[in-house]
Design a protein around this motif. Sequence first.
Motif, PDB file in Angstrom:
ATOM      1  N   GLU A 240      -0.735 -21.843 -14.043  1.00  0.00           N
ATOM      2  CA  GLU A 240      -1.900 -22.663 -13.672  1.00  0.00           C
ATOM      3  C   GLU A 240      -3.219 -22.079 -14.176  1.00  0.00           C
ATOM      4  N   GLY A 241      -3.167 -20.937 -14.860  1.00  0.00           N
ATOM      5  CA  GLY A 241      -4.378 -20.340 -15.403  1.00  0.00           C
ATOM      6  C   GLY A 241      -5.261 -19.654 -14.386  1.00  0.00           C
ATOM      7  N   LEU A 242      -4.669 -19.172 -13.297  1.00  0.00           N
ATOM      8  CA  LEU A 242      -5.454 -18.549 -12.233  1.00  0.00           C
ATOM      9  C   LEU A 242      -5.700 -17.064 -12.474  1.00  0.00           C
ATOM     10  N   LEU A 243      -4.936 -16.468 -13.406  1.00  0.00           N
ATOM     11  CA  LEU A 243      -5.003 -15.026 -13.636  1.00  0.00           C
ATOM     12  C   LEU A 243      -5.718 -14.723 -14.946  1.00  0.00           C
ATOM     13  N   LYS A 244      -6.519 -13.682 -14.933  1.00  0.00           N
ATOM     14  CA  LYS A 244      -7.168 -13.207 -16.160  1.00  0.00           C
ATOM     15  C   LYS A 244      -6.133 -12.409 -16.946  1.00  0.00           C
ATOM     16  N   ASN A 245      -5.798 -12.877 -18.128  1.00  0.00           N
ATOM     17  CA  ASN A 245      -4.666 -12.327 -18.867  1.00  0.00           C
ATOM     18  C   ASN A 245      -4.805 -10.833 -19.143  1.00  0.00           C
ATOM     19  N   ASP A 246      -3.696 -10.119 -18.977  1.00  0.00           N
ATOM     20  CA  ASP A 246      -3.554  -8.716 -19.366  1.00  0.00           C
ATOM     21  C   ASP A 246      -4.547  -7.783 -18.675  1.00  0.00           C
ATOM     22  N   THR A 247      -4.963  -8.154 -17.462  1.00  0.00           N
ATOM     23  CA  THR A 247      -5.784  -7.249 -16.647  1.00  0.00           C
ATOM     24  C   THR A 247      -5.184  -7.102 -15.256  1.00  0.00           C
ATOM     25  N   ASN A 248      -3.939  -7.526 -15.098  1.00  0.00           N
ATOM     26  CA  ASN A 248      -3.285  -7.526 -13.789  1.00  0.00           C
ATOM     27  C   ASN A 248      -2.251  -6.405 -13.724  1.00  0.00           C
ATOM     28  N   ILE A 249      -2.019  -5.900 -12.509  1.00  0.00           N
ATOM     29  CA  ILE A 249      -1.117  -4.761 -12.386  1.00  0.00           C
ATOM     30  C   ILE A 249      -0.398  -4.780 -11.042  1.00  0.00           C
ATOM     31  N   HIS A 250       0.899  -4.438 -11.094  1.00  0.00           N
ATOM     32  CA  HIS A 250       1.680  -4.182  -9.891  1.00  0.00           C
ATOM     33  C   HIS A 250       1.674  -2.679  -9.614  1.00  0.00           C
ATOM     34  N   ALA A 251       1.748  -2.307  -8.343  1.00  0.00           N
ATOM     35  CA  ALA A 251       1.884  -0.892  -7.986  1.00  0.00           C
ATOM     36  C   ALA A 251       2.840  -0.760  -6.809  1.00  0.00           C
ATOM     37  N   SER A 272       1.052  -5.447 -15.884  1.00  0.00           N
ATOM     38  CA  SER A 272       1.679  -4.163 -16.180  1.00  0.00           C
ATOM     39  C   SER A 272       2.196  -3.597 -14.862  1.00  0.00           C
ATOM     40  N   ILE A 273       2.991  -2.530 -14.926  1.00  0.00           N
ATOM     41  CA  ILE A 273       3.728  -2.071 -13.755  1.00  0.00           C
ATOM     42  C   ILE A 273       3.536  -0.575 -13.529  1.00  0.00           C
ATOM     43  N   VAL A 274       3.295  -0.208 -12.291  1.00  0.00           N
ATOM     44  CA  VAL A 274       3.397   1.179 -11.837  1.00  0.00           C
ATOM     45  C   VAL A 274       4.589   1.234 -10.889  1.00  0.00           C
ATOM     46  N   GLU A 275       5.627   1.927 -11.292  1.00  0.00           N
ATOM     47  CA  GLU A 275       6.807   2.058 -10.441  1.00  0.00           C
ATOM     48  C   GLU A 275       6.512   2.988  -9.272  1.00  0.00           C
ATOM     49  N   ALA A 276       7.161   2.745  -8.144  1.00  0.00           N
ATOM     50  CA  ALA A 276       6.961   3.600  -6.972  1.00  0.00           C
ATOM     51  C   ALA A 276       7.299   5.046  -7.278  1.00  0.00           C
ATOM     52  N   ARG A 277       8.360   5.266  -8.059  1.00  0.00           N
ATOM     53  CA  ARG A 277       8.814   6.638  -8.329  1.00  0.00           C
ATOM     54  C   ARG A 277       7.843   7.439  -9.193  1.00  0.00           C
ATOM     55  N   GLU A 278       6.882   6.766  -9.837  1.00  0.00           N
ATOM     56  CA  GLU A 278       5.921   7.487 -10.668  1.00  0.00           C
ATOM     57  C   GLU A 278       5.045   8.428  -9.856  1.00  0.00           C
ATOM     58  N   ILE A 279       4.997   8.220  -8.563  1.00  0.00           N
ATOM     59  CA  ILE A 279       4.198   9.111  -7.734  1.00  0.00           C
ATOM     60  C   ILE A 279       4.727  10.535  -7.789  1.00  0.00           C
ATOM     61  N   ASP A 280       6.027  10.678  -8.119  1.00  0.00           N
ATOM     62  CA  ASP A 280       6.630  12.005  -8.200  1.00  0.00           C
ATOM     63  C   ASP A 280       6.258  12.733  -9.480  1.00  0.00           C
ATOM     64  N   THR A 281       5.775  12.020 -10.488  1.00  0.00           N
ATOM     65  CA  THR A 281       5.439  12.650 -11.764  1.00  0.00           C
ATOM     66  C   THR A 281       3.944  12.667 -12.060  1.00  0.00           C
ATOM     67  N   ASP A 285      -3.332  10.496  -8.054  1.00  0.00           N
ATOM     68  CA  ASP A 285      -4.454  10.410  -8.988  1.00  0.00           C
ATOM     69  C   ASP A 285      -4.068   9.660 -10.253  1.00  0.00           C
ATOM     70  N   GLY A 286      -2.856   9.916 -10.750  1.00  0.00           N
ATOM     71  CA  GLY A 286      -2.400   9.217 -11.949  1.00  0.00           C
ATOM     72  C   GLY A 286      -2.234   7.726 -11.720  1.00  0.00           C
ATOM     73  N   ILE A 287      -1.731   7.356 -10.546  1.00  0.00           N
ATOM     74  CA  ILE A 287      -1.575   5.938 -10.217  1.00  0.00           C
ATOM     75  C   ILE A 287      -2.932   5.261 -10.109  1.00  0.00           C
ATOM     76  N   ILE A 288      -3.862   5.915  -9.426  1.00  0.00           N
ATOM     77  CA  ILE A 288      -5.220   5.368  -9.303  1.00  0.00           C
ATOM     78  C   ILE A 288      -5.829   5.132 -10.676  1.00  0.00           C
ATOM     79  N   ILE A 334      -4.312   5.912  -2.352  1.00  0.00           N
ATOM     80  CA  ILE A 334      -4.406   5.141  -3.593  1.00  0.00           C
ATOM     81  C   ILE A 334      -5.404   3.999  -3.443  1.00  0.00           C
ATOM     82  N   VAL A 335      -5.358   3.305  -2.319  1.00  0.00           N
ATOM     83  CA  VAL A 335      -6.308   2.211  -2.091  1.00  0.00           C
ATOM     84  C   VAL A 335      -7.738   2.742  -2.082  1.00  0.00           C
ATOM     85  N   ARG A 336      -7.968   3.860  -1.411  1.00  0.00           N
ATOM     86  CA  ARG A 336      -9.320   4.450  -1.396  1.00  0.00           C
ATOM     87  C   ARG A 336      -9.791   4.820  -2.796  1.00  0.00           C
ATOM     88  N   GLY A 337      -8.840   5.193  -3.654  1.00  0.00           N
ATOM     89  CA  GLY A 337      -9.188   5.565  -5.022  1.00  0.00           C
ATOM     90  C   GLY A 337      -9.713   4.411  -5.854  1.00  0.00           C
TER      91      GLY A 337
END
Length: 393
Positions: A240-251, A272-281, A285-288, A334-337
């Motif tokens: 429906e064109g509601l999203l600004k292309n290529d600026t959206n992210i899952h975490a 784009s995607i941030v997997e939950a397990r990335e917090i271990d690597t 700060d990296g996720i933020i 992460i939210v505060r970041g």
Amino acid sequence: MHAHILNTLALASLAIAHGDHQQVPMSGPHKQLWYNTLPGDGGKQADSVFSGISTFGRLPYFPCLASDEESYDIAFLGAPFDTGTSYRPGARFGPSGIRQGSRRLNLYGGYNVPLDANPFASEIKVLDCGDIPVTSYDNDYAIQQIEEGHNSVLMRQPFTDAMKPGQSRAGKTLPRVITLGGDHTITLPLLRSINRAYGPVSVIHFDSHLDTWKPKVFGGAPSKTASINHGTYFYHAAMEGLLKNDTNIHAGIRTTLSGLSDYDNDGYVGFSIVEAREIDTIGTDGIIQKIRDRVGTVNPVYLSIDIDTLDPAFAPATGTPETGGWSTRELRTIVRGLDGLNFIGADIVEVAPAYDTNAEHTTMAAADVLYEVLTMMVKKGPLSIEGSQRDAY
């Protein structure tokens, strides 16, 4: 009695010496029940946090959908809908549960130490506007009700900077709305409402699931009504064109898939995607940093938080729990970041209190995450052009 009064006066003097005289207690509603213990203290006593009618964080309540006589800068609004869920129902009780879990947020005054701000004591006016009346018998009509109810609250003149130019399509300054869900289907009508005000927006999506599945993959083949549910709403939003292309992210993603093609579709939809397990690597700060780099500090950003981002150990009361998630502390960090981003609205969803513990783990976690969101919005100031040009974090 004399010794007791002297001790009380001494404690009061000590408090004043440490600057606590700046804290103003909340006043109770019944003047005849105010007490007088010390001369000049005003004789006011707050309601106990376990008494009174529940609003988010004990904020003032006003029926915004019934009247436009009250203005605000930030409004909490419930959307009690859960007939788009694929596993556990019950999120229709999410708004009331989150409010119950938020009762003690300003118990000690509401000051947010990490963000160095108090969202309950500022020039920004915050209200609880109650709930959108949502039918449980007709999903199509319910989704329309959510969109129109949200838009009614969104499109009003704010309390602050009402006459200053703003970021909306019409060049006006608008208030922000924080929506209490409800299952995640509600984000589609909310984004439709946001689009009417701002056009396409960037989305930060905290969740264990992608929610960009094509309807034919996720339960929507039988009918148009079935095609819109809590696993497909982002697919529809993109179409429906509601999203600004290529600026959206899952975490926080950690779901199983129908196949790797689900990731391909997700990229096509614009995430784009941030997997939950990335917090271990890469750590918090990296996720933020990944999130901030993706959405930028200028784009209008909509924040959608599924409580199942948290591990079920911290938030068992949700529609589709997934193990291996983040802790409440990690999610709040992460939210505060994201402080300083251009948030124009937010929601929290999939809180189903019937599956919670007696200790209200999930509803308190949801309320505390929104406390971080509210604090960031208050710090940022009004959504006027002047406010949006402040230095980002």
